[in-house]
Design a protein around this motif. Sequence first.
Motif, PDB file in Angstrom:
ATOM      1  N   THR A 174       0.824  -1.211   0.000  1.00 17.61           N
ATOM      2  CA  THR A 174       0.000   0.000   0.000  1.00 17.61           C
ATOM      3  C   THR A 174       0.859   1.263   0.000  1.00 17.61           C
ATOM      4  OG1 THR A 174      -0.161  -0.195   2.395  1.00 17.61           O
ATOM      5  CG2 THR A 174      -1.991  -1.066   1.111  1.00 17.61           C
ATOM      6  N   ASP A 175       2.151   1.100  -0.315  1.00 14.70           N
ATOM      7  CA  ASP A 175       3.068   2.238  -0.435  1.00 14.70           C
ATOM      8  C   ASP A 175       3.011   3.178   0.773  1.00 14.70           C
ATOM      9  OD1 ASP A 175       3.856   1.124  -2.803  1.00 14.70           O
ATOM     10  OD2 ASP A 175       2.468   2.323  -4.008  1.00 14.70           O
ATOM     11  N   SER A 176       2.625   4.441   0.521  1.00 17.44           N
ATOM     12  CA  SER A 176       2.737   5.429   1.600  1.00 17.44           C
ATOM     13  C   SER A 176       1.468   5.525   2.450  1.00 17.44           C
ATOM     14  CB  SER A 176       3.075   6.797   1.012  1.00 17.44           C
ATOM     15  OG  SER A 176       2.093   7.156   0.066  1.00 17.44           O
ATOM     16  N   LEU A 177       0.508   4.628   2.242  1.00 18.55           N
ATOM     17  CA  LEU A 177      -0.778   4.760   2.933  1.00 18.55           C
ATOM     18  C   LEU A 177      -0.630   4.791   4.461  1.00 18.55           C
ATOM     19  CD1 LEU A 177      -3.838   4.969   2.443  1.00 18.55           C
ATOM     20  CD2 LEU A 177      -3.954   2.484   2.633  1.00 18.55           C
ATOM     21  N   PHE A 178       0.144   3.842   5.003  1.00 17.45           N
ATOM     22  CA  PHE A 178       0.271   3.773   6.465  1.00 17.45           C
ATOM     23  C   PHE A 178       1.717   4.005   6.897  1.00 17.45           C
ATOM     24  CE2 PHE A 178      -3.769   1.465   6.141  1.00 17.45           C
ATOM     25  CZ  PHE A 178      -4.470   2.078   7.156  1.00 17.45           C
ATOM     26  N   SER A 179       2.422   4.877   6.172  1.00 17.34           N
ATOM     27  CA  SER A 179       3.871   4.976   6.336  1.00 17.34           C
ATOM     28  C   SER A 179       4.389   4.893   7.779  1.00 17.34           C
ATOM     29  CB  SER A 179       4.408   6.220   5.636  1.00 17.34           C
ATOM     30  OG  SER A 179       3.511   7.292   5.737  1.00 17.34           O
ATOM     31  N   THR A 237      14.373  -0.706  12.026  1.00 13.20           N
ATOM     32  CA  THR A 237      12.934  -0.922  12.096  1.00 13.20           C
ATOM     33  C   THR A 237      12.250   0.253  12.765  1.00 13.20           C
ATOM     34  OG1 THR A 237      13.243  -2.096  14.152  1.00 13.20           O
ATOM     35  CG2 THR A 237      13.046  -3.447  12.177  1.00 13.20           C
ATOM     36  N   ALA A 238      10.953   0.422  12.465  1.00  8.87           N
ATOM     37  CA  ALA A 238      10.163   1.489  13.084  1.00  8.87           C
ATOM     38  C   ALA A 238       8.699   1.081  13.058  1.00  8.87           C
ATOM     39  CB  ALA A 238      10.372   2.805  12.347  1.00  8.87           C
ATOM     40  N   GLY A 239       7.888   1.812  13.807  1.00  8.83           N
ATOM     41  CA  GLY A 239       6.440   1.610  13.801  1.00  8.83           C
ATOM     42  C   GLY A 239       6.031   0.233  14.316  1.00  8.83           C
ATOM     43  N   LEU A 240       4.912  -0.287  13.763  1.00 12.52           N
ATOM     44  CA  LEU A 240       4.437  -1.614  14.179  1.00 12.52           C
ATOM     45  C   LEU A 240       5.503  -2.668  13.907  1.00 12.52           C
ATOM     46  CD1 LEU A 240       0.792  -1.546  12.764  1.00 12.52           C
ATOM     47  CD2 LEU A 240       1.443  -1.466  15.172  1.00 12.52           C
ATOM     48  N   PRO A 250       6.634   1.731  19.178  1.00  9.14           N
ATOM     49  CA  PRO A 250       7.879   1.772  19.957  1.00  9.14           C
ATOM     50  C   PRO A 250       7.962   3.003  20.856  1.00  9.14           C
ATOM     51  CG  PRO A 250       8.329   1.364  17.632  1.00  9.14           C
ATOM     52  CD  PRO A 250       6.874   1.698  17.736  1.00  9.14           C
ATOM     53  N   ALA A 251       8.604   2.841  21.996  1.00 10.62           N
ATOM     54  CA  ALA A 251       8.718   3.917  22.979  1.00 10.62           C
ATOM     55  C   ALA A 251       9.315   5.181  22.359  1.00 10.62           C
ATOM     56  CB  ALA A 251       9.575   3.456  24.158  1.00 10.62           C
ATOM     57  N   ALA A 252      10.250   4.999  21.426  1.00 14.81           N
ATOM     58  CA  ALA A 252      10.909   6.162  20.826  1.00 14.81           C
ATOM     59  C   ALA A 252       9.943   6.987  19.988  1.00 14.81           C
ATOM     60  CB  ALA A 252      12.073   5.703  19.964  1.00 14.81           C
ATOM     61  N   GLU A 253       8.792   6.422  19.627  1.00  9.51           N
ATOM     62  CA  GLU A 253       7.846   7.126  18.767  1.00  9.51           C
ATOM     63  C   GLU A 253       6.630   7.639  19.535  1.00  9.51           C
ATOM     64  OE1 GLU A 253       7.063   4.481  15.435  1.00  9.51           O
ATOM     65  OE2 GLU A 253       9.160   3.865  15.438  1.00  9.51           O
ATOM     66  N   ARG A 254       6.703   7.611  20.878  1.00 11.31           N
ATOM     67  CA  ARG A 254       5.559   8.060  21.677  1.00 11.31           C
ATOM     68  C   ARG A 254       6.004   9.135  22.669  1.00 11.31           C
ATOM     69  NH1 ARG A 254       3.936   4.306  25.058  1.00 11.31           N
ATOM     70  NH2 ARG A 254       5.719   2.918  24.817  1.00 11.31           N
ATOM     71  N   LEU A 255       5.334  10.269  22.668  1.00 15.89           N
ATOM     72  CA  LEU A 255       5.698  11.329  23.599  1.00 15.89           C
ATOM     73  C   LEU A 255       4.550  11.556  24.577  1.00 15.89           C
ATOM     74  CD1 LEU A 255       7.483  13.955  21.331  1.00 15.89           C
ATOM     75  CD2 LEU A 255       8.501  12.232  22.821  1.00 15.89           C
ATOM     76  N   ALA A 256       4.884  12.198  25.697  1.00 19.98           N
ATOM     77  CA  ALA A 256       3.890  12.489  26.725  1.00 19.98           C
ATOM     78  C   ALA A 256       3.314  13.882  26.502  1.00 19.98           C
ATOM     79  CB  ALA A 256       4.532  12.395  28.102  1.00 19.98           C
ATOM     80  N   SER A 257       2.000  14.005  26.677  1.00 20.69           N
ATOM     81  CA  SER A 257       1.365  15.313  26.605  1.00 20.69           C
ATOM     82  C   SER A 257       1.336  15.919  27.996  1.00 20.69           C
ATOM     83  CB  SER A 257      -0.066  15.162  26.078  1.00 20.69           C
ATOM     84  OG  SER A 257      -0.059  14.500  24.850  1.00 20.69           O
ATOM     85  N   GLY A 258       1.304  17.238  28.067  1.00 23.70           N
ATOM     86  CA  GLY A 258       1.237  17.891  29.366  1.00 23.70           C
ATOM     87  C   GLY A 258       1.875  19.263  29.330  1.00 23.70           C
TER      88      GLY A 258
END
Lengths: 480, 431
Positions: A80-85, A97-100, A299-307
């Motif tokens: 699906t190319d760039s659909l779910f990049s 590696t990255a993402g799921l 992955p933890a590296a791709e998730r930030l905390a809001s606040g």
Amino acid sequence: MNKPIIRVFAVLLVLFGLLAYFTTRWTVVDRAQLQDNPQNKRQLLAQQKIARGSISAASGTVLARSVKRPDGTYARRYPTDSLFSQTVGFSFLNPGTAGLERFYNGQLIGRTAGLEQTLRKLQGKRAQGNDLHTSLDPQAQQVALDQLAGRAGAVVALDPRSGRVKVMASVPGYDPNVLRSAKATAQLNSAPGAPLLNRNTAGLYPPGSTFKVVAATAAIDSGLYQPDSVVDGSNGVVISGVPLNNDGGEDFGDVDLTTALTQSVNTVWAQVGERVGKRRMNRYMERFGFGSPVPVDLPAAERLASGDYCTVNGSRKLVNATASCVDIGRVAIGQDKLLTTPLQMAMVASAVANRGVLMRPAIGTRTVDPEGRTAYENTPKQFSRVMSADTADKLTAMMTRVVQEGTGTAAALEGIDVAGKTGTAERDVANNITQPWFIAFAPAADPQVAIAVTIEKTVGGFGGTEAAPIAKAVMESLLR
Amino acid sequence: MSARNRELLGLIPASLLIVAGFGAVFLQEQTRLDDLSLTYGAIFLGLCLVAHVIVRLRLPDADPYLLPIVAVLASIGLVVIYRLNETLARDQAQWFVVGLIAFAATIILLRDYRVLERYRYLIAAASLFLLLLPRVPGIGQQANGAYLGIGLGPVTFQPAEFAKIGIIIFLASYLRDTRALLVSRKRFGITLPRLKHIGPLLLVWGLAMLMLVFIRDLGSSLMFFGGFLAMLYVATDRFIFPAVGFGLFAFGAWFFASTVGHVGDRVSAWQHPFDPKLYEQIGGSYQIAQSLFAQADGGVWGQGFGQALVSVGDSPILPAAQTDLIYAVIVNELGLIGGIALLLIYVLMVERGFRIAILARDSFSKLLATGLTTVVALQVFVIVGGVTKVIPLTGVTLPFVSYGGSSIVANFVIVALLLLISDRARREARR
């Protein structure tokens, strides 16, 4: 002559002891350190020999699969190319590696089934990983991308009853297939607009008035206010020593909270925020998920905390809403030091939609081993109970008014009640640069989808005019 | 039980090791248990029996454990090399046969090995010639900056493997004659031999330094010189000699490391294997870094035979896996346990060597056995030490295990010499 011979033997024994000691050092003592060394590609290389499991959408559409190369190794393809990049991510030897692909790496290479893999090998079958099934909806995702139309921004939609993520679009994106070449990877890394960044989970933005839903939750659930409580909505109310203006300098006079939300009256919510206070506001924020990395299977590296991010000693740092640097009145209207991820705001809508119970967002639903058995089931999990069902019902009624007759009318769907809240964060007052927001859920009576939409920069655009139509189109696609 | 019967019994488990090892590799690669491993085991046992019969006929009193230990090492080597590359394993098996022929020839031709003393200067000159051969244009070959091999048509040959035997024979003979003279003169309370006597020994030091410069191999140089110091110490029983010798060697090594580019590169790659610049550089630290990564993957128990990641597709990850890095492959697949077990086998072999030296009656035999044993032990130390980052990595072989014809043949000659010394010593001791 025999004594010196024995001594020579002794010296050699010491040397052999040294060899044993060093072998122990590399295999046991420093083992983890060596395996984590960025120059050590052994694990990744070994994985090239495994037929990595596929990743598929809820509809069965294959989002990532492995193809065998002539030399016996496997390479990743993304049909699906760039659909779910950024969401699906990538898995290549060179960029890694990255993402799921990264989060579910162990499942995708089948590492978890040690004995099973051995048995497969004994039966002469190839090493094969588990397939990952997700709740992603390619059609709605395409709608989201079409609606963003190349503007940098994010759209995330999930089912509030289960937390299953349906849409996670971040623009600009990329075609993961090109990452096979080192040159393309380097180009992407330095490309303008940071295409590798998943804005839904790692983009931090001022949420603007969408945060008033959090303030309203704290106000009503704590019993301090009711939807019909009347507050002074005059322009120029002094908050933390500085007069605060309503949008366009409009003077609302005394208004109830429902109207204040419908018309997004800043001065009302800032006063409500001050009365709710830092401690109470902090407690509700934490229940919504603020203050810790946004909980989702990435992955933890791709998730930030809001606040609230205060600058302490020259560096930006996440603090509690109770910190002295926080202006709680302005936080209540989504200003001050408040920064949020789009997924966090979708969680706010989701908690209201699911009658106060916030489900943990999840993209992967289950993994299936090569024999077709479920290897791992990602069952829906409750993240927290944010508010009482009663409070949620009241907020739903208030947010429905926003779309029926307030700032969010552009999100109205024919025949379906939508509950939502607009937001317009000021990015650059001098040049009239704004960041429009819209969070919503539908149908209001029986919510099946919760959504957050933001566009990073518009010239004078509003949440109601720029973000709400996107939310409408995506929700339409999901509810159809 | 007689020595020979004990030897025979020892050879059987070594052959079973071949059966088990090949069986494991077949299982891994072809996912089936193949009775071919039994055939290989039988052939191997047959070859060992040939060696055994020769020893039984010619050297009935020789040490009974040396041959089985060598058989165990060779079977480990054959299995690991087979697992890396079938063609190389076939080559290695052929070299194993050539080695056995050299072993038999040495035992049969050298009924009395003491005749070697008569030709000591000839042997020394021939050894020197062999050592410098790789620098002769046209046949000399450079590998990783070191000049260790020569190419004669299709066969490459490492003359240093044979030169080491010759030089030890010469030194054993020379030191037998001069050991009394070296310690006879005392000045100011310390042993201070005349220049006339110490001269040839200084020559050996010079030779070691020359090797460093010409052959550019710190490892072989360390191996030769270490063997020499051990023999000098055993000959004189004066600690001052090896101490001064070691000091001189260390000084020379330091001097050349800081002046000769190739030696210096090896040292900095050893000190900083993960430095990105050295890692990328050709002939830099990539090899040692990969060796450490491979060992780390092995852990305590190892990943199992055939599991080590040696190459992906056609691109190798572990450079020179079958020669320099074979110990890293063994640790990867058999773990810390396997590595230590292999080291213990070498310790057993070295112990047998020194036992032979102790049992021997005459100084020449004692010195020869000490020298040969020390050189084998130091060779293990130099290559395993290089692979485990104890010392800078240099390209010598792991005796009987690494792939390499010259190494196998030369080491079989060493074992034959040790058995010759042992036979005489044990026979005399029994009398």
